[in-house]
Design an enzyme around this catalytic site. Structure first.
Site, PDB file in Angstrom:
ATOM      1  N   ALA A   1       0.834  -1.206   0.000  1.00  0.00           N
ATOM      2  CA  ALA A   1       0.000   0.000   0.000  1.00  0.00           C
ATOM      3  C   ALA A   1       0.875   1.265   0.000  1.00  0.00           C
ATOM      4  CB  ALA A   1      -0.890   0.010   1.244  1.00  0.00           C
TER       5      ALA A   1
ATOM      6  N   CYS B   1      12.671   4.164   1.811  1.00  0.00           N
ATOM      7  CA  CYS B   1      12.830   5.593   1.514  1.00  0.00           C
ATOM      8  C   CYS B   1      13.578   6.245   2.668  1.00  0.00           C
ATOM      9  CB  CYS B   1      11.486   6.251   1.234  1.00  0.00           C
ATOM     10  SG  CYS B   1      10.317   6.097   2.582  1.00  0.00           S
TER      11      CYS B   1
ATOM     12  N   GLY C   1       2.053   2.107  -5.291  1.00  0.00           N
ATOM     13  CA  GLY C   1       2.976   2.660  -6.285  1.00  0.00           C
ATOM     14  C   GLY C   1       3.769   1.574  -7.001  1.00  0.00           C
TER      15      GLY C   1
HETATM   16  N1  SAM Z   1       5.188  -0.211  -1.815  1.00  0.00           N
HETATM   17  C1  SAM Z   1       4.322   0.893  -1.476  1.00  0.00           C
HETATM   18  C2  SAM Z   1       4.208   1.808  -2.672  1.00  0.00           C
HETATM   19  O1  SAM Z   1       5.083   1.804  -3.539  1.00  0.00           O
HETATM   20  O2  SAM Z   1       3.176   2.520  -2.759  1.00  0.00           O
HETATM   21  C3  SAM Z   1       4.791   1.639  -0.263  1.00  0.00           C
HETATM   22  C4  SAM Z   1       5.028   0.718   0.903  1.00  0.00           C
HETATM   23  S1  SAM Z   1       5.419   1.532   2.412  1.00  0.00           S
HETATM   24  C5  SAM Z   1       7.041   2.062   2.137  1.00  0.00           C
HETATM   25  C6  SAM Z   1       5.596   0.174   3.492  1.00  0.00           C
HETATM   26  C7  SAM Z   1       4.341  -0.610   3.743  1.00  0.00           C
HETATM   27  O3  SAM Z   1       4.626  -1.684   4.630  1.00  0.00           O
HETATM   28  C8  SAM Z   1       3.242   0.205   4.404  1.00  0.00           C
HETATM   29  O4  SAM Z   1       2.072   0.139   3.633  1.00  0.00           O
HETATM   30  C9  SAM Z   1       3.039  -0.463   5.752  1.00  0.00           C
HETATM   31  O5  SAM Z   1       1.709  -0.445   6.174  1.00  0.00           O
HETATM   32  C10 SAM Z   1       3.531  -1.870   5.489  1.00  0.00           C
HETATM   33  N2  SAM Z   1       3.962  -2.563   6.722  1.00  0.00           N
HETATM   34  C11 SAM Z   1       4.021  -2.095   7.979  1.00  0.00           C
HETATM   35  N3  SAM Z   1       4.423  -3.054   8.831  1.00  0.00           N
HETATM   36  C12 SAM Z   1       4.619  -4.169   8.107  1.00  0.00           C
HETATM   37  C13 SAM Z   1       5.020  -5.503   8.422  1.00  0.00           C
HETATM   38  N4  SAM Z   1       5.346  -5.862   9.660  1.00  0.00           N
HETATM   39  N5  SAM Z   1       5.087  -6.377   7.408  1.00  0.00           N
HETATM   40  C14 SAM Z   1       4.788  -6.029   6.146  1.00  0.00           C
HETATM   41  N6  SAM Z   1       4.405  -4.785   5.797  1.00  0.00           N
HETATM   42  C15 SAM Z   1       4.324  -3.869   6.759  1.00  0.00           C
END
Ligand code: SAM
Length: 451
Positions: free
Chosen positions: A119, A238, A122
């Site tokens: 989420a 990031c 992207g």
């Molecule tokens: N890939 C996405 C994009 O390009 O739009 C952005 C991802 S964001 C950097 C990281 C994501 O990892 C968030 O949506 C977050 O909710 C999720 N996240 C948080 N804790 C996590 C966990 N323990 N395992 C997997 N995903 C997790």
């Protein structure tokens, strides 16, 4: 695209920021340049959807075929093209994913690709544009509040053969090594977002870096076990913290991963580090970013594989099949009272996923239960699997489309049945005829509020 309004940098409303000590140490004399860049307005960029928009014009993001910089920030909400999935608003450095895929070389035509931290979508929409036609894309997001934006963006993008899951990475482990490509765009301390997101600056601290590094190690440990021998893993964040970047990749290499180079050109300003590529806003037209690519060796073959579960076709599904372009090649799976379309070869894996992890959509949502029958799902109107000839079409101009996107009914005479609402020739949504008006079936949660 819609009217423009002047850019207001959120960063300009913040107190002057300091660079985290590790970053300042890494950059030395360049640190002042980075600090200066973080006070400038961020560039605005979009990535066109090649399946929905053929003539991508404007200034190209050099590392991404469909990426374009915009001279200023338009009012995206008032652009029907955005709502029909013709483009995705994405900061440019993240589009380097395209170079990582380039470095993988051709994936198997029937590749299984898992975007583990997906989420708001992207990377998933980018993957959707780049993957071989027959590949399966599984987009996973564990945080509940972020799942709706993911499905919305993915369904608007409109690729066939996408499954959306809502699982903790370790929940996939019973499936064994089933992925040809895994993308882990990990939750991180967010230093690279300091310019765009004041929240990233306010929440930063050494404890956050430590917690993130631990979480990333756990996610990568699980991801590694889901990768087929010979499969690729793209890891990105990031942030600029070595503990969240190079150290994580080195952990994979200690596990047997082969580190691969992501090709970049000198004039892009991207920095090659010991284990991946780094983007800094004073060098690259984009935000802060790190990305690495590794491969699992062929000899690391372990036990596992995929389960194959079957599911009977639900009653009435034959009428829904008539709405699909590939009627014979598609299977319809019922999940939470919604019929989902998926290409026949992927049905066993989609069903196995549904039996193992929390699945939000085991394919493209095609139809919802309505009374004794089925009503087309909003995602179907936007998706490549829809046969546009199966419904009468209603083509709207921009102003009418904006009224539709606000949820307004449309006046009519003798309106009946279900019509496919289109704008710019692209499927947008559905309308139900009710005599003197067309009732609006655009989802309430996707409605635009802006006038
Ligand atoms: N890939 C996405 C994009 O390009 O739009 C952005 C991802 S964001 C950097 C990281 C994501 O990892 C968030 O949506 C977050 O909710 C999720 N996240 C948080 N804790 C996590 C966990 N323990 N395992 C997997 N995903 C997790």
């Amino acid at each position: 695209m819609a009217a423009r309004r002047p850019v207001k940098s959120k960063a300009s409303r913040q107190a002057p920021l300091e660079l985290p000590p590790h970053v300042a140490g890494l950059l030395g004399a360049e640190a002042a340049d980075l600090l200066h860049a973080l006070h400038q307005p961020p560039p605005v960029s979009i990535r066109w959807n090649p399946a929905k928009h053929k003539a991508a014009d404007g200034e190209q993001v050099p590392w991404c075929d469909q990426g374009r910089y915009l001279p200023e920030r338009p009012v995206f909400t008032l652009d029907p093209l955005l709502h029909s999935g013709a483009y995705y608003v994405q900061e440019a450095a993240s589009m380097l994913l395209e170079q990582a895929l380039e470095a993988c070389g051709p994936l198997p035509s029937d590749a299984v690709v898992l975007d583990l931290c997906a989420a708001p979508g992207g990377k998933s929409t980018h993957l959707a544009a780049l993957l071989p036609r027959q590949a399966l894309l599984i987009s996973n997001e564990v945080v509940r509040a972020r799942q709706a934006p993911l499905t919305e963006n993915l369904w608007k993008w409109g690729r066939h053969d996408c499954v959306v899951t809502a699982a903790d990475p370790q929940d996939f482990l019973p499936l064994g090594p089933f992925c040809d490509l895994l993308v882990v765009d990990a939750p991180c301390s967010g230093e690279g977002m300091f310019r765009k997101d004041p929240h990233a600056r306010n929440q930063w601290g050494p404890n956050l870096v430590r917690t993130c590094a631990e979480r990333q190690s756990a996610i990568l440990g699980h991801a590694w076990n889901l990768l087929k021998p010979g499969g690729y893993l793209v890891y990105s964040t990031c942030t600029w913290e070595p503990a969240e970047n190079e150290d994580q990749v080195e952990g994979l290499v200690r596990n047997g991963a082969e580190l691969l180079q992501i090709p970049v050109q000198g004039q892009w300003g991207v920095v090659q580090s010991a284990a991946g590529i780094r983007c800094y806003p004073h060098r690259v037209r984009g935000e802060g970013f790190f990305m690495a690519l590794v491969r699992k060796p062929m000899e690391a073959m372990g036990p596992g594989g995929t389960t194959t579960l079957g599911r009977p076709m639900p009653a009435g599904a034959d009428s829904v099949r008539q709405w699909l372009r590939d009627r014979e090649g598609s299977v319809l799976l019922e999940h939470r009272s919604v019929l989902h379309a998926i290409s026949r070869p992927w049905a066993p894996l989609a069903a196995a996923l549904a039996g193992t992890v929390q699945v939000l959509a085991p394919g493209i949502p095609a139809a919802l239960h309505k009374g004794d029958g089925w009503q087309p799902h909003p995602a179907l109107a936007l998706n490549a699997v829809l046969d546009h000839g199966a419904f009468p079409a209603m083509d709207l101009g921009r102003e009418q489309a904006l009224r539709y996107l606000r949820g307004e009914a449309m006046p009519a005479t003798g309106a009946s049945g279900t019509a496919l609402v289109r704008c710019n020739g692209l499927g947008l949504g559905w309308a139900n005829g009710a005599g003197n008006r067309w009732n609006n079936l655009w989802p309430a949660e996707w409605r635009i509020r802006m006038r």
